[in-house]
Scaffold this active site. Structure first.
Site, PDB file in Angstrom:
ATOM      1  N   TYR A  33       0.831  -1.203   0.000  1.00 48.94           N
ATOM      2  CA  TYR A  33       0.000   0.000   0.000  1.00 48.94           C
ATOM      3  C   TYR A  33       0.863   1.250   0.000  1.00 48.94           C
ATOM      4  O   TYR A  33       2.073   1.190   0.197  1.00 48.94           O
ATOM      5  CB  TYR A  33      -0.965  -0.004   1.192  1.00 48.94           C
ATOM      6  CG  TYR A  33      -0.365   0.328   2.545  1.00 48.94           C
ATOM      7  CD1 TYR A  33       0.515  -0.543   3.182  1.00 48.94           C
ATOM      8  CD2 TYR A  33      -0.668   1.519   3.193  1.00 48.94           C
ATOM      9  CE1 TYR A  33       1.046  -0.240   4.426  1.00 48.94           C
ATOM     10  CE2 TYR A  33      -0.139   1.829   4.446  1.00 48.94           C
ATOM     11  CZ  TYR A  33       0.710   0.947   5.059  1.00 48.94           C
ATOM     12  OH  TYR A  33       1.241   1.248   6.280  1.00 48.94           O
ATOM     13  N   ARG A  52       8.396   4.182  -4.425  1.00 49.34           N
ATOM     14  CA  ARG A  52       8.380   3.161  -3.370  1.00 49.34           C
ATOM     15  C   ARG A  52       7.381   2.056  -3.694  1.00 49.34           C
ATOM     16  O   ARG A  52       7.636   0.877  -3.427  1.00 49.34           O
ATOM     17  CB  ARG A  52       8.088   3.789  -2.010  1.00 49.34           C
ATOM     18  CG  ARG A  52       8.197   2.759  -0.878  1.00 49.34           C
ATOM     19  CD  ARG A  52       8.092   3.387   0.485  1.00 49.34           C
ATOM     20  NE  ARG A  52       6.796   4.031   0.656  1.00 49.34           N
ATOM     21  CZ  ARG A  52       6.501   4.833   1.674  1.00 49.34           C
ATOM     22  NH1 ARG A  52       7.412   5.107   2.592  1.00 49.34           N
ATOM     23  NH2 ARG A  52       5.298   5.383   1.780  1.00 49.34           N
ATOM     24  N   ARG A 100      -7.860 -20.506  -1.805  1.00 49.36           N
ATOM     25  CA  ARG A 100      -6.814 -20.319  -0.793  1.00 49.36           C
ATOM     26  C   ARG A 100      -5.699 -21.354  -0.946  1.00 49.36           C
ATOM     27  O   ARG A 100      -5.941 -22.566  -0.892  1.00 49.36           O
ATOM     28  CB  ARG A 100      -7.419 -20.404   0.608  1.00 49.36           C
ATOM     29  CG  ARG A 100      -6.404 -20.130   1.702  1.00 49.36           C
ATOM     30  CD  ARG A 100      -7.029 -20.102   3.095  1.00 49.36           C
ATOM     31  NE  ARG A 100      -6.007 -19.817   4.098  1.00 49.36           N
ATOM     32  CZ  ARG A 100      -5.227 -20.748   4.668  1.00 49.36           C
ATOM     33  NH1 ARG A 100      -5.378 -22.019   4.349  1.00 49.36           N
ATOM     34  NH2 ARG A 100      -4.315 -20.389   5.551  1.00 49.36           N
ATOM     35  N   LYS A 148       6.447  -1.974   1.941  1.00 49.69           N
ATOM     36  CA  LYS A 148       5.256  -1.406   2.593  1.00 49.69           C
ATOM     37  C   LYS A 148       4.070  -2.354   2.428  1.00 49.69           C
ATOM     38  O   LYS A 148       3.168  -2.118   1.618  1.00 49.69           O
ATOM     39  CB  LYS A 148       4.959  -0.007   2.029  1.00 49.69           C
ATOM     40  CG  LYS A 148       4.038   0.820   2.934  1.00 49.69           C
ATOM     41  CD  LYS A 148       4.091   2.276   2.561  1.00 49.69           C
ATOM     42  CE  LYS A 148       3.045   3.122   3.259  1.00 49.69           C
ATOM     43  NZ  LYS A 148       3.169   3.185   4.709  1.00 49.69           N
ATOM     44  N   GLU A 180      11.516   2.361  14.707  1.00 55.63           N
ATOM     45  CA  GLU A 180      10.639   3.446  14.237  1.00 55.63           C
ATOM     46  C   GLU A 180       9.352   3.429  15.046  1.00 55.63           C
ATOM     47  O   GLU A 180       9.177   2.597  15.943  1.00 55.63           O
ATOM     48  CB  GLU A 180      10.357   3.302  12.738  1.00 55.63           C
ATOM     49  CG  GLU A 180       9.767   1.970  12.350  1.00 55.63           C
ATOM     50  CD  GLU A 180       9.683   1.749  10.837  1.00 55.63           C
ATOM     51  OE1 GLU A 180       9.644   2.721  10.065  1.00 55.63           O
ATOM     52  OE2 GLU A 180       9.630   0.566  10.438  1.00 55.63           O
ATOM     53  N   LEU A 205      10.807   1.202   7.464  1.00 56.22           N
ATOM     54  CA  LEU A 205      10.235   1.640   6.197  1.00 56.22           C
ATOM     55  C   LEU A 205      11.014   2.865   5.718  1.00 56.22           C
ATOM     56  O   LEU A 205      11.351   3.752   6.510  1.00 56.22           O
ATOM     57  CB  LEU A 205       8.757   2.012   6.368  1.00 56.22           C
ATOM     58  CG  LEU A 205       8.106   2.349   5.027  1.00 56.22           C
ATOM     59  CD1 LEU A 205       7.860   1.095   4.205  1.00 56.22           C
ATOM     60  CD2 LEU A 205       6.813   3.108   5.212  1.00 56.22           C
TER      61      LEU A 205
HETATM   62  N1  PDD Z   1       2.711   4.959   7.448  1.00 60.40           N
HETATM   63  N2  PDD Z   1       7.371   3.777   9.125  1.00 60.40           N
HETATM   64  C1  PDD Z   1       6.237   3.044   9.103  1.00 60.40           C
HETATM   65  C2  PDD Z   1       6.223   1.734   9.800  1.00 60.40           C
HETATM   66  C3  PDD Z   1       5.099   3.532   8.423  1.00 60.40           C
HETATM   67  O1  PDD Z   1       3.970   2.792   8.391  1.00 60.40           O
HETATM   68  C4  PDD Z   1       5.149   4.797   7.791  1.00 60.40           C
HETATM   69  C5  PDD Z   1       3.979   5.372   7.031  1.00 60.40           C
HETATM   70  C6  PDD Z   1       6.360   5.530   7.855  1.00 60.40           C
HETATM   71  C7  PDD Z   1       6.519   6.878   7.190  1.00 60.40           C
HETATM   72  O2  PDD Z   1       6.536   6.764   5.787  1.00 60.40           O
HETATM   73  P1  PDD Z   1       6.048   7.975   4.861  1.00 60.40           P
HETATM   74  O3  PDD Z   1       6.823   9.167   5.288  1.00 60.40           O
HETATM   75  O4  PDD Z   1       6.371   7.526   3.508  1.00 60.40           O
HETATM   76  O5  PDD Z   1       4.566   8.140   5.137  1.00 60.40           O
HETATM   77  C8  PDD Z   1       7.443   4.980   8.509  1.00 60.40           C
HETATM   78  C9  PDD Z   1       1.533   5.405   6.716  1.00 60.40           C
HETATM   79  C10 PDD Z   1       1.357   6.875   6.715  1.00 60.40           C
HETATM   80  C11 PDD Z   1       0.335   4.632   7.218  1.00 60.40           C
HETATM   81  O6  PDD Z   1       0.488   3.448   7.407  1.00 60.40           O
HETATM   82  O7  PDD Z   1      -0.755   5.227   7.372  1.00 60.40           O
END
Ligand code: PDD
Length: 285
Positions: A33, A52, A100, A148, A180, A205
């Site tokens: 996503y 990405r 499945r 992601k 993170e 990420l």
């Molecule tokens: N999340 N680390 C993780 C684990 C994340 O899920 C996200 C983003 C980030 C920051 O990435 P970016 O700057 O590209 O948004 C770092 C999104 C916003 C979400 O899951 O809603």
């Protein structure tokens, strides 16, 4: 409020959107996503999110549902149909529907491709004004956090643990170092005003906002160190903050009950937030 959402080529009211119960996104979290922020009807960092997405698809050998130009056109159509001024667009690609089986379906099975909007009032938020209080949890996610994927059960459990403790979010810790936040990248500011954040690897990420912030910080003459830091270092730091497409730059004012700095949002986080929003709006599509 009913939104118009996008499902496999069609724009439909959200109540009418349908995916198969055999969709591999549902059964195996076999999906990736992106979340792109929208400010004043502009898409922030769109090329970064596409780059990405391409990388996530390639790492999992997921088929691509559309070209970047087509995906941009879908974003724009959703913005327009939902009159979205501030918020986000969520995009997800799954390996499609098949009976499945741990083995992937045969080549040619179409991926499922969905997008929807989420509105917000503006760029400001209580979190940005007051700062976040975070708790630490062990990082128990899988080892490919650079992709992601929609495997968000553990981050969701971690966030709920923070809420259970009356706090806002969790920072995950592995081998003694912060990886993170549950859905954001983590930073501290040292006494000598250096910004410290973990270097890119499979452990985190590769945030699109992170890349923009590091560029903005360098242009503003702020020094950046990409290295791991411990919770103790963060608790003794001058400032701490997180970045994401949802949070932009949001200060962290407390870690496991201890105040960071004087316990209030700091000037560097505030400055980086302003720099980020300016630049993102200037380059937004
Ligand atoms: N999340 N680390 C993780 C684990 C994340 O899920 C996200 C983003 C980030 C920051 O990435 P970016 O700057 O590209 O948004 C770092 C999104 C916003 C979400 O899951 O809603």
């Amino acid at each position: 409020m009913s939104r118009i959402v996008y499902v496999n080529g069609a724009y439909v009211p959200e109540e009418e959107a349908k995916l198969s119960i055999f969709d591999r996104g549902l059964l195996f979290a076999d999906a990736v996503y992106e979340v792109t922020a929208v400010i004043e009807r502009k898409l922030l960092d769109f090329p970064g999110h596409m780059a990405r997405l391409r990388r996530s698809l390639a790492e999992l050998r997921l088929p691509s549902p559309a070209t970047d130009e087509e995906i941009l056109a879908i974003h724009r159509e959703l913005l327009q149909r939902n009159a979205l001024t501030f918020g986000h667009i969520y995009l997800m690609v799954t390996r499609g529907a098949a009976d499945r089986d741990f083995v992937w379906p045969k080549d040619g099975t179409p991926p499922s491709f969905i997008l929807f909007t989420q509105a917000r009032d503006g760029v400001e938020s209580r979190e940005a004004r007051e700062g976040l209080r975070v708790v630490s949890v062990p990082d128990l996610r899988w080892a490919r956090r650079d992709i992601k994927t929609v495997q968000l059960l553990y981050p969701s459990l971690a966030k709920m643990e923070a809420k259970r403790q009356g706090k806002d979010d969790a920072w995950m810790v592995e081998d003694g170092f912060v990886t993170e936040g549950t859905s954001n990248n983590a930073y501290i500011v040292t006494e000598s005003e250096r910004i410290v954040t973990r270097a890119l690897s499979n452990a985190i990420l590769h945030g699109i906002t992170r890349a923009a912030i590091l560029r903005g910080a360098a242009e503003a003459g702020l020094e950046v160190e990409e290295r791991p830091f411990t919770l103790a270092e963060a608790q003794g730091a001058r400032e701490a903050f997180v970045t994401s497409a949802g949070a932009f730059v949001t200060p962290v004012v407390e870690i496991d009950g201890l105040p960071v700095g004087d316990g209030a949002p700091g000037p560097i986080a505030r400055r980086l937030r302003a720099i980020y929003l300016d630049e993102a709006l200037r380059t937004g599509l």
